[in-house]
Enzyme design. Structure first.
Site, PDB file in Angstrom:
ATOM      1  N   ASP A 163      -0.680   0.022 -10.583  1.00 26.59           N
ATOM      2  CA  ASP A 163      -0.945   1.404 -10.192  1.00 26.59           C
ATOM      3  C   ASP A 163      -0.228   2.407 -11.086  1.00 26.59           C
ATOM      4  O   ASP A 163       0.633   2.053 -11.902  1.00 26.59           O
ATOM      5  CB  ASP A 163      -0.552   1.633  -8.720  1.00 26.59           C
ATOM      6  CG  ASP A 163       0.762   0.946  -8.340  1.00 26.59           C
ATOM      7  OD1 ASP A 163       1.554   0.627  -9.244  1.00 26.59           O
ATOM      8  OD2 ASP A 163       0.992   0.732  -7.148  1.00 26.59           O
ATOM      9  N   HIS A 184       2.043  -1.520   2.626  1.00 28.64           N
ATOM     10  CA  HIS A 184       1.103  -1.311   1.515  1.00 28.64           C
ATOM     11  C   HIS A 184       1.357  -2.302   0.375  1.00 28.64           C
ATOM     12  O   HIS A 184       2.474  -2.808   0.194  1.00 28.64           O
ATOM     13  CB  HIS A 184       1.095   0.146   1.021  1.00 28.64           C
ATOM     14  CG  HIS A 184       2.299   0.588   0.255  1.00 28.64           C
ATOM     15  ND1 HIS A 184       2.904   1.797   0.466  1.00 28.64           N
ATOM     16  CD2 HIS A 184       3.015   0.002  -0.743  1.00 28.64           C
ATOM     17  CE1 HIS A 184       3.925   1.935  -0.361  1.00 28.64           C
ATOM     18  NE2 HIS A 184       4.017   0.848  -1.106  1.00 28.64           N
ATOM     19  N   ASN A 205       5.421   0.381   5.012  1.00 25.02           N
ATOM     20  CA  ASN A 205       4.276   0.429   5.921  1.00 25.02           C
ATOM     21  C   ASN A 205       3.272  -0.696   5.625  1.00 25.02           C
ATOM     22  O   ASN A 205       2.151  -0.670   6.101  1.00 25.02           O
ATOM     23  CB  ASN A 205       3.578   1.798   5.824  1.00 25.02           C
ATOM     24  CG  ASN A 205       3.050   2.083   4.424  1.00 25.02           C
ATOM     25  OD1 ASN A 205       3.119   1.233   3.537  1.00 25.02           O
ATOM     26  ND2 ASN A 205       2.518   3.273   4.222  1.00 25.02           N
ATOM     27  N   GLU A 229      -2.762   1.935   1.002  1.00 22.63           N
ATOM     28  CA  GLU A 229      -2.051   2.327   2.211  1.00 22.63           C
ATOM     29  C   GLU A 229      -2.805   1.819   3.446  1.00 22.63           C
ATOM     30  O   GLU A 229      -3.985   1.475   3.355  1.00 22.63           O
ATOM     31  CB  GLU A 229      -1.971   3.863   2.266  1.00 22.63           C
ATOM     32  CG  GLU A 229      -1.277   4.495   1.062  1.00 22.63           C
ATOM     33  CD  GLU A 229       0.247   4.443   1.142  1.00 22.63           C
ATOM     34  OE1 GLU A 229       0.797   3.605   1.891  1.00 22.63           O
ATOM     35  OE2 GLU A 229       0.891   5.243   0.443  1.00 22.63           O
TER      36      GLU A 229
HETATM   37  C1  F6R Z   1       4.550  -0.484  -7.280  1.00 23.42           C
HETATM   38  C2  F6R Z   1       3.737  -0.764  -6.115  1.00 23.42           C
HETATM   39  C3  F6R Z   1       4.258  -0.577  -4.731  1.00 23.42           C
HETATM   40  C4  F6R Z   1       5.650  -1.153  -4.518  1.00 23.42           C
HETATM   41  C5  F6R Z   1       6.107  -0.928  -3.085  1.00 23.42           C
HETATM   42  C6  F6R Z   1       7.528  -1.392  -2.878  1.00 23.42           C
HETATM   43  O1  F6R Z   1       3.827  -0.720  -8.461  1.00 23.42           O
HETATM   44  O2  F6R Z   1       2.628  -1.108  -6.281  1.00 23.42           O
HETATM   45  O3  F6R Z   1       3.354  -1.173  -3.820  1.00 23.42           O
HETATM   46  O4  F6R Z   1       5.646  -2.510  -4.809  1.00 23.42           O
HETATM   47  O5  F6R Z   1       6.024   0.419  -2.774  1.00 23.42           O
HETATM   48  O6  F6R Z   1       8.374  -0.572  -3.626  1.00 23.42           O
HETATM   49  P1  F6R Z   1       9.912  -0.926  -3.845  1.00 23.42           P
HETATM   50  O7  F6R Z   1       9.944  -2.189  -4.603  1.00 23.42           O
HETATM   51  O8  F6R Z   1      10.461   0.228  -4.629  1.00 23.42           O
HETATM   52  O9  F6R Z   1      10.502  -1.054  -2.493  1.00 23.42           O
END
Ligand code: F6R
Length: 243
Positions: free
Chosen positions: A67, A138, A136, A143
């Site tokens: 992303d 995701h 959450n 989401e």
């Molecule tokens: C990042 C991504 C997100 C993160 C998720 C967890 O490329 O796709 O889904 O993996 O938000 O983020 P952290 O690792 O910062 O807790």
């Protein structure tokens, strides 16, 4: 779904790096799906160390990131493109032509997403997809929703994700409100999946991902249906899961 228990963040990171480097050693021209965020930084640092020691070679590896924020250029220090270079690509022998991140600088969301989707599909999808999980549930920026998403698309970030990601910005108002993300279907096309999770704030999401119903309300729960998915999580992240 195989769950591997790690002691803490460092242990999770080493275990994850072991799985990634094993893939690269077995298949030097493999396609890795990569993630940003706090979760993979330790694994990336370990991979860099092993690269420096000559234990792992990225010369033929191709990567596709999950992303990117919409509206940020590659040079923007908050962009995921910049993050990947700073935390991994600039420190290993990967060919810059082989790394791919959705083009957040393209304001035409439909075009940016269709182009990325085509790239990933033409490459044949990922051999190993690395994922982190949002509080959450995701994955990527998919989401909680009424339905699972399919290909790369533009999403409005939820307040909880904006708040969680604001720690990396000067303040919450600077966090972009939209992102381009691989869809759940694209993620599920990966031939193997490595999910990593660390910390108490992920405990509920990890429980729901592994033991709750498969529902788009917890996008990561779809991983229960993947035939080759490994979850490496530390004690704090596994606190709500049965032994
Ligand atoms: C990042 C991504 C997100 C993160 C998720 C967890 O490329 O796709 O889904 O993996 O938000 O983020 P952290 O690792 O910062 O807790």
């Amino acid at each position: 779904m195989k769950i591997i228990h790690a002691k803490d963040y460092a242990d999770m990171s080493r275990k994850a790096a072991n799985i990634i480097s094993a893939r690269v050693i077995l298949q030097p021209d493999c396609i890795l799906g990569l993630a940003t965020g706090t979760s993979p930084i330790g694994a990336y640092q370990q991979l860099i160390k092993w690269y420096e020691k000559g234990d792992v070679d990225f010369a033929q590896v191709r990567t596709y990131n999950l992303d990117e924020y919409r509206g940020l250029s590659h040079e923007d220090p908050q962009s995921y493109h910049y993050f990947m270079h700073e935390n991994l690509f600039d420190h290993i022998n990967i060919d810059p032509a082989n790394v791919h991140v959705p083009d957040g600088s393209n304001p035409d969301a439909a075009e940016a997403c269709a182009t990325y989707d085509k790239l990933v599909a033409e490459a044949g999808f990922c051999d190993l997809q690395l994922l982190g999980i949002g509080r959450n549930g995701h994955i990527g920026f998919n989401e909680p929703d009424d339905a699972f998403s399919k290909g790369t698309h533009c999403v409005d970030l939820t307040e909880s994700t904006i708040e969680a990601n604001s720690r990396l910005f000067d303040n919450a108002d600077d966090v972009p409100r939209q992102a381009y993300t691989m869809g759940v279907q694209t993620i599920m096309h990966a031939r193997s999946i490595l999910m990593i999770a660390s910390g108490a704030d992920k405990a509920q999401a990890v429980h729901d991902m592994c033991f709750g119903p498969v529902t788009p309300r917890v996008p990561a729960s779809i991983l229960q249906l993947h035939t080759n998915c490994v979850v490496v999580a530390d004690e704090a992240a596994l606190a709500d899961c049965p032994e």
